[in-house]
Design a protein around this motif. Structure first.
Motif, PDB file in Angstrom:
ATOM      1  N   MET A 164       0.846  -1.175   0.000  1.00  0.00           N
ATOM      2  CA  MET A 164       0.000   0.000   0.000  1.00  0.00           C
ATOM      3  C   MET A 164       0.890   1.236   0.000  1.00  0.00           C
ATOM      4  SD  MET A 164      -2.801   1.421   2.754  1.00  0.00           S
ATOM      5  CE  MET A 164      -3.976   0.144   2.458  1.00  0.00           C
ATOM      6  N   LEU A 165       0.537   2.169  -0.860  1.00  0.00           N
ATOM      7  CA  LEU A 165       1.222   3.459  -0.896  1.00  0.00           C
ATOM      8  C   LEU A 165       0.234   4.515  -0.433  1.00  0.00           C
ATOM      9  CD1 LEU A 165       3.145   3.162  -4.269  1.00  0.00           C
ATOM     10  CD2 LEU A 165       4.107   3.107  -1.976  1.00  0.00           C
ATOM     11  N   LEU A 166       0.350   4.929   0.789  1.00  0.00           N
ATOM     12  CA  LEU A 166      -0.558   5.889   1.400  1.00  0.00           C
ATOM     13  C   LEU A 166       0.040   7.292   1.307  1.00  0.00           C
ATOM     14  CD1 LEU A 166      -3.166   6.302   3.047  1.00  0.00           C
ATOM     15  CD2 LEU A 166      -1.815   5.862   5.093  1.00  0.00           C
ATOM     16  N   HIS A 167      -0.681   8.194   0.643  1.00  0.00           N
ATOM     17  CA  HIS A 167      -0.263   9.589   0.476  1.00  0.00           C
ATOM     18  C   HIS A 167       1.080   9.722  -0.247  1.00  0.00           C
ATOM     19  CE1 HIS A 167      -3.554  10.727   3.126  1.00  0.00           C
ATOM     20  NE2 HIS A 167      -3.099   9.882   4.021  1.00  0.00           N
ATOM     21  N   ALA A 168       1.448   8.762  -1.080  1.00  0.00           N
ATOM     22  CA  ALA A 168       2.719   8.826  -1.806  1.00  0.00           C
ATOM     23  C   ALA A 168       2.694   9.957  -2.825  1.00  0.00           C
ATOM     24  CB  ALA A 168       2.990   7.505  -2.508  1.00  0.00           C
ATOM     25  N   ASN A 169       3.761  10.719  -2.876  1.00  0.00           N
ATOM     26  CA  ASN A 169       3.870  11.810  -3.831  1.00  0.00           C
ATOM     27  C   ASN A 169       4.870  11.407  -4.917  1.00  0.00           C
ATOM     28  OD1 ASN A 169       4.050  14.125  -5.303  1.00  0.00           O
ATOM     29  ND2 ASN A 169       4.769  15.407  -3.631  1.00  0.00           N
ATOM     30  N   LEU A 170       4.323  10.980  -6.068  1.00  0.00           N
ATOM     31  CA  LEU A 170       5.149  10.590  -7.202  1.00  0.00           C
ATOM     32  C   LEU A 170       4.870  11.512  -8.384  1.00  0.00           C
ATOM     33  CD1 LEU A 170       4.803   6.717  -6.844  1.00  0.00           C
ATOM     34  CD2 LEU A 170       6.776   8.122  -6.268  1.00  0.00           C
ATOM     35  N   GLU A 171       4.627  12.770  -8.081  1.00  0.00           N
ATOM     36  CA  GLU A 171       4.345  13.749  -9.122  1.00  0.00           C
ATOM     37  C   GLU A 171       5.514  13.832 -10.095  1.00  0.00           C
ATOM     38  OE1 GLU A 171       3.255  18.457  -9.750  1.00  0.00           O
ATOM     39  OE2 GLU A 171       2.846  17.522  -7.815  1.00  0.00           O
ATOM     40  N   GLY A 172       5.205  13.658 -11.383  1.00  0.00           N
ATOM     41  CA  GLY A 172       6.221  13.759 -12.422  1.00  0.00           C
ATOM     42  C   GLY A 172       7.167  12.568 -12.515  1.00  0.00           C
ATOM     43  N   ALA A 173       6.910  11.527 -11.748  1.00  0.00           N
ATOM     44  CA  ALA A 173       7.806  10.355 -11.746  1.00  0.00           C
ATOM     45  C   ALA A 173       7.736   9.617 -13.079  1.00  0.00           C
ATOM     46  CB  ALA A 173       7.426   9.406 -10.620  1.00  0.00           C
ATOM     47  N   ASN A 174       8.857   9.067 -13.484  1.00  0.00           N
ATOM     48  CA  ASN A 174       8.903   8.252 -14.690  1.00  0.00           C
ATOM     49  C   ASN A 174       8.838   6.791 -14.255  1.00  0.00           C
ATOM     50  OD1 ASN A 174       9.423   6.832 -17.035  1.00  0.00           O
ATOM     51  ND2 ASN A 174      11.029   8.217 -17.719  1.00  0.00           N
ATOM     52  N   LEU A 175       7.664   6.199 -14.409  1.00  0.00           N
ATOM     53  CA  LEU A 175       7.432   4.808 -14.017  1.00  0.00           C
ATOM     54  C   LEU A 175       7.241   3.938 -15.260  1.00  0.00           C
ATOM     55  CD1 LEU A 175       4.977   5.608 -11.092  1.00  0.00           C
ATOM     56  CD2 LEU A 175       7.385   5.001 -10.912  1.00  0.00           C
ATOM     57  N   THR A 176       7.924   4.288 -16.334  1.00  0.00           N
ATOM     58  CA  THR A 176       7.833   3.550 -17.585  1.00  0.00           C
ATOM     59  C   THR A 176       8.190   2.089 -17.363  1.00  0.00           C
ATOM     60  OG1 THR A 176       8.369   5.515 -18.865  1.00  0.00           O
ATOM     61  CG2 THR A 176       8.711   3.396 -19.950  1.00  0.00           C
ATOM     62  N   GLU A 177       7.295   1.205 -17.815  1.00  0.00           N
ATOM     63  CA  GLU A 177       7.458  -0.242 -17.716  1.00  0.00           C
ATOM     64  C   GLU A 177       7.629  -0.756 -16.279  1.00  0.00           C
ATOM     65  OE1 GLU A 177      10.179  -1.842 -20.604  1.00  0.00           O
ATOM     66  OE2 GLU A 177       9.349  -0.590 -22.186  1.00  0.00           O
ATOM     67  N   ALA A 178       7.144   0.010 -15.317  1.00  0.00           N
ATOM     68  CA  ALA A 178       7.210  -0.418 -13.913  1.00  0.00           C
ATOM     69  C   ALA A 178       6.248  -1.572 -13.656  1.00  0.00           C
ATOM     70  CB  ALA A 178       6.850   0.748 -12.997  1.00  0.00           C
ATOM     71  N   LEU A 179       6.582  -2.386 -12.705  1.00  0.00           N
ATOM     72  CA  LEU A 179       5.703  -3.460 -12.254  1.00  0.00           C
ATOM     73  C   LEU A 179       5.127  -3.027 -10.910  1.00  0.00           C
ATOM     74  CD1 LEU A 179       4.448  -6.269 -12.399  1.00  0.00           C
ATOM     75  CD2 LEU A 179       6.554  -7.173 -11.393  1.00  0.00           C
ATOM     76  N   ALA A 180       3.862  -2.637 -10.926  1.00  0.00           N
ATOM     77  CA  ALA A 180       3.186  -2.189  -9.708  1.00  0.00           C
ATOM     78  C   ALA A 180       1.917  -3.020  -9.536  1.00  0.00           C
ATOM     79  CB  ALA A 180       2.871  -0.706  -9.792  1.00  0.00           C
ATOM     80  N   ASP A 181       2.058  -4.310  -9.688  1.00  0.00           N
ATOM     81  CA  ASP A 181       0.955  -5.253  -9.587  1.00  0.00           C
ATOM     82  C   ASP A 181       0.496  -5.364  -8.142  1.00  0.00           C
ATOM     83  OD1 ASP A 181      -0.703  -7.357 -10.762  1.00  0.00           O
ATOM     84  OD2 ASP A 181       0.525  -8.736  -9.574  1.00  0.00           O
ATOM     85  N   ARG A 182      -0.829  -5.325  -7.942  1.00  0.00           N
ATOM     86  CA  ARG A 182      -1.443  -5.470  -6.615  1.00  0.00           C
ATOM     87  C   ARG A 182      -1.019  -4.394  -5.623  1.00  0.00           C
ATOM     88  NH1 ARG A 182      -1.312 -12.057  -6.044  1.00  0.00           N
ATOM     89  NH2 ARG A 182      -1.990 -12.389  -8.167  1.00  0.00           N
ATOM     90  N   VAL A 183      -0.877  -3.186  -6.116  1.00  0.00           N
ATOM     91  CA  VAL A 183      -0.528  -2.060  -5.254  1.00  0.00           C
ATOM     92  C   VAL A 183      -1.783  -1.236  -5.011  1.00  0.00           C
ATOM     93  CG1 VAL A 183       0.822   0.065  -5.071  1.00  0.00           C
ATOM     94  CG2 VAL A 183       1.834  -1.973  -6.103  1.00  0.00           C
ATOM     95  N   PHE A 184      -2.000  -0.824  -3.798  1.00  0.00           N
ATOM     96  CA  PHE A 184      -3.113   0.052  -3.458  1.00  0.00           C
ATOM     97  C   PHE A 184      -2.558   1.451  -3.217  1.00  0.00           C
ATOM     98  CE2 PHE A 184      -4.753  -4.109  -2.662  1.00  0.00           C
ATOM     99  CZ  PHE A 184      -6.057  -4.019  -3.126  1.00  0.00           C
ATOM    100  N   TRP A 185      -2.810   2.334  -4.185  1.00  0.00           N
ATOM    101  CA  TRP A 185      -2.407   3.727  -4.083  1.00  0.00           C
ATOM    102  C   TRP A 185      -3.570   4.450  -3.423  1.00  0.00           C
ATOM    103  CZ3 TRP A 185       2.094   5.069  -7.151  1.00  0.00           C
ATOM    104  CH2 TRP A 185       2.540   4.044  -7.984  1.00  0.00           C
ATOM    105  N   VAL A 186      -3.386   5.031  -2.282  1.00  0.00           N
ATOM    106  CA  VAL A 186      -4.473   5.685  -1.563  1.00  0.00           C
ATOM    107  C   VAL A 186      -4.116   7.151  -1.328  1.00  0.00           C
ATOM    108  CG1 VAL A 186      -5.893   5.673   0.522  1.00  0.00           C
ATOM    109  CG2 VAL A 186      -5.075   3.503  -0.441  1.00  0.00           C
ATOM    110  N   ASP A 187      -4.981   8.043  -1.844  1.00  0.00           N
ATOM    111  CA  ASP A 187      -4.835   9.481  -1.647  1.00  0.00           C
ATOM    112  C   ASP A 187      -3.442   9.982  -2.004  1.00  0.00           C
ATOM    113  OD1 ASP A 187      -7.479   9.625  -0.755  1.00  0.00           O
ATOM    114  OD2 ASP A 187      -6.889   9.184   1.305  1.00  0.00           O
ATOM    115  N   GLY A 188      -2.895   9.458  -3.088  1.00  0.00           N
ATOM    116  CA  GLY A 188      -1.552   9.848  -3.515  1.00  0.00           C
ATOM    117  C   GLY A 188      -1.565  10.849  -4.651  1.00  0.00           C
ATOM    118  N   ASN A 189      -0.384  11.087  -5.186  1.00  0.00           N
ATOM    119  CA  ASN A 189      -0.204  12.064  -6.245  1.00  0.00           C
ATOM    120  C   ASN A 189       0.607  11.445  -7.378  1.00  0.00           C
ATOM    121  OD1 ASN A 189       0.285  14.263  -7.865  1.00  0.00           O
ATOM    122  ND2 ASN A 189       1.310  15.472  -6.306  1.00  0.00           N
TER     123      ASN A 189
END
Length: 87
Positions: A1-26
């Motif tokens: 779980m990523l709670l309140h994560a700030n990844l504004e402008g992040a380059n997540l090209t070809e990232a593996l984020a399987d089964r991730v719960f992004w909650v109230d993030g950016n």
């Protein structure tokens, strides 16, 4: 779980984020091209300007994201709605 994560402008090209719960993030203006984000939830996440081109997402989550998708990624020039295939 990523709670309140700030990844504004992040380059997540070809990232593996399987089964991730992004909650109230950016993820504003983030690049997720070709990323695998299946069985993932983006609850309350700001996706303004995020580029999901060729990302692998569940249909249900795409439908949810399309309800609030907007903006254009400043790096790729792709609209969030277009990258998700929203109608």
């Amino acid at each position: 779980m990523l709670l309140h994560a700030n990844l504004e402008g992040a380059n997540l090209t070809e990232a593996l984020a399987d089964r991730v719960f992004w909650v109230d993030g950016n993820l504003k203006n983030a690049i997720l091209t070709g990323a695998t984000v299946t069985r993932t939830s983006f609850q309350g996440v700001d996706i303004t300007g995020a580029d999901f081109t060729d990302a692998i997402l569940d249909r249900y989550e795409i439908a949810q994201l399309c309800k609030r998708a907007g903006g254009v990624n400043p790096v790729t020039g792709v609209s969030t709605r277009e990258s998700l295939g929203c109608r």
